[in-house]
Design an enzyme around this catalytic site. Structure first.
Site, short mmCIF file in Angstrom:
data_model
loop_
_atom_site.label_atom_id
_atom_site.label_comp_id
_atom_site.label_asym_id
_atom_site.label_seq_id
_atom_site.Cartn_x
_atom_site.Cartn_y
_atom_site.Cartn_z
CE1 TYR A 152 35.84 38.44 48.40
CE2 TYR A 152 37.38 39.52 46.90
CZ TYR A 152 36.31 39.58 47.79
OH TYR A 152 35.73 40.79 48.06
CG ASP B 203 37.62 35.67 39.20
OD1 ASP B 203 38.17 36.62 38.60
OD2 ASP B 203 37.18 35.77 40.35
CE LYS C 37 43.08 41.75 42.16
NZ LYS C 37 42.88 42.79 43.17
#
Length: 424
Positions: free
Chosen positions: A141, A236, A264
């Site tokens: 994702y 990523d 994050k």
């Protein structure tokens, strides 16, 4: 005061009552709770239930909720203003700290979300290479931009199909999809699309189909294919960045990506993300180059303060503690689940319990997990005071705030609840 519950009021305001779909708990057959406050490794709901938190805001709370150092940094920044729409020293300090930890990011651009980081990195790759297609992997994702909401076609050589209404077939034709850990499939994609692929983007350790580790040589093979065919290799690290090592999975796995995306932990739990990489690539971004990207709240001073304070707490001793906790929890879960058709997969302080005998190497195996049993498992664990990811295809996150009793309690509860879940 309204007589309606928070959930009822939310359903009247927001689609499905939530502002991000996984919070609806539909994958586990439960009703969402509402968090009143959080501290350390715990959450307290509006109804007063205390929960051990194994999500940590989906990864960023690596030092725990409301860490006093991070809290003080945010308060200090707030006293000077919450947003400027202009340059500030904190974005420079955060950028310098990120680059010191991750030297592959020779230049950076701060943004406000992981989706924005990956979307911008893909656009930059296309602009730098003058090629239009990207390769992604089923189960990885990269946010909800159109290019990434693509489901696999009927085989490795077919184009992907839109996996959400609103994504055009034209966009889907430029996104090629392969299975994670299947290097020959990517070789075939390059052969079938000569000089058309701008980049390959991959989670170095997949966390969005549950925790799935790369097989030996897989990521190195992707990197080599990109070099051979003039495509950019994008790693990523929105989830893994600064969690799996001081320099993220890039350092831990010895990778040299052209671009890396971060989020994050980089924002200490506040809305901040980044993408960065080779100077010659990043200089294609406006205002130096023709590839446009902008953001009103990019480099927000509060988020920069939180991210910088968090990163400065992440020293070698903390990473050693996280690794030791991960090893202990993995062993304890394996002992508690012995003899059951479940498997535990872990890298560092990330792990997943799959309702599958394992090993789980790609979405092929995740598709065969017993999701109904996982839903029962989730609900049982919640009743015992443990808040797990509310889907089979998400990872647990261990924080420095978790103590040995939390780890042991999780494993013991998992043994009880897994047996009940499998019994139906």
């Amino acid at each position: 005061m309204s007589d309606l519950s928070w959930a009822e009021r939310a359903r009247d305001l927001f689609p499905g009552g939530v502002n991000s779909p996984v919070r609806a708990f539909r994958n586990v057959g439960a009703e969402p709770f509402f968090v009143k406050r959080a501290e350390g490794a715990r959450l307290w709901t509006e109804e007063g239930q205390e929960l051990v938190d194994w999500i940590g805001s989906w990864g960023p709370m690596v030092v725990g909720h409301l860490h006093p150092v991070v809290k003080a940094a945010i308060e200090e920044a707030l006293a000077e203003g919450s947003s400027f729409g202009a340059c500030s020293r904190r974005e420079v300090e955060l950028g310098e700290e990120i680059r010191a930890r991750m030297p592959v990011a020779e230049m950076l651009r701060l943004v406000s979300s992981g989706t924005e980081a990956t979307m911008s990195a893909a656009r930059l790759a296309r602009g730098f290479t003058n090629k239009s297609k990207i390769v992604k992997f089923r189960g990885c994702y990269h946010g909800h931009s159109d290019s990434f909401l693509i489901a696999a076609g009927s085989g490795a050589l077919t184009f992907g199909n839109p996996s959400s209404p609103g994504v055009t077939e034209g966009t889907a034709r430029d996104t090629l999809v392969a299975e994670y850990n299947d290097l020959p499939a990517v070789e075939a994609l390059f052969a079938a699309n000569p000089d058309e692929i701008a980049c390959v983007i991959v989670e170095p350790v997949a966390g969005n189909m549950g925790l799935v580790a790369p097989q030996p040589g897989y990521l190195e093979g992707l990197q080599s294919l990109c070099r051979e065919h003039g495509a950019l290799f994008i790693v990523d690290e929105v989830m893994t960045g600064f969690r799996l090592a001081r320099g993220g999975a890039t350092e831990r796995l010895g990778l040299s990506p052209d671009l890396v995306t971060l989020g994050k932990i980089a924002g200490g739990g506040l809305p901040l993300a980044a993408f960065g990489g080779r100077r010659e690539v990043m200089e294609k971004l406006s205002p130096l180059g023709p590839v446009y990207q902008a953001g009103t709240l990019s480099g927000n001073p509060l988020a920069c303060a939180a991210g910088l304070a968090t990163l400065r707490l992440l020293d070698d001793a903390l990473y050693s503690r996280l690794e030791a906790k991960g090893e202990f929890l993995e062993a304890a879960l394996n002992e508690a689940l012995a003899g059951l058709p479940l498997c535990v997969q872990r890298v560092g302080s990330m792990l997943t319990v799959f309702v599958h005998p394992g090993p789980v190497l790609s979405m092929r195996e995740v598709d065969n997990c017993d999701r109904e049993a996982f839903g029962r498992f989730f609900r049982g664990m919640l009743a015992e005071g443990h808040f797990l990811p509310p889907a089979q295809f998400e990872a647990f996150f261990i924080s420095d705030a978790h103590v040995q009793d939390d780890l042991a309690s999780l494993a013991a509860a998992a043994g009880r609840q897994a047996r009940l879940a499998l019994a139906g």
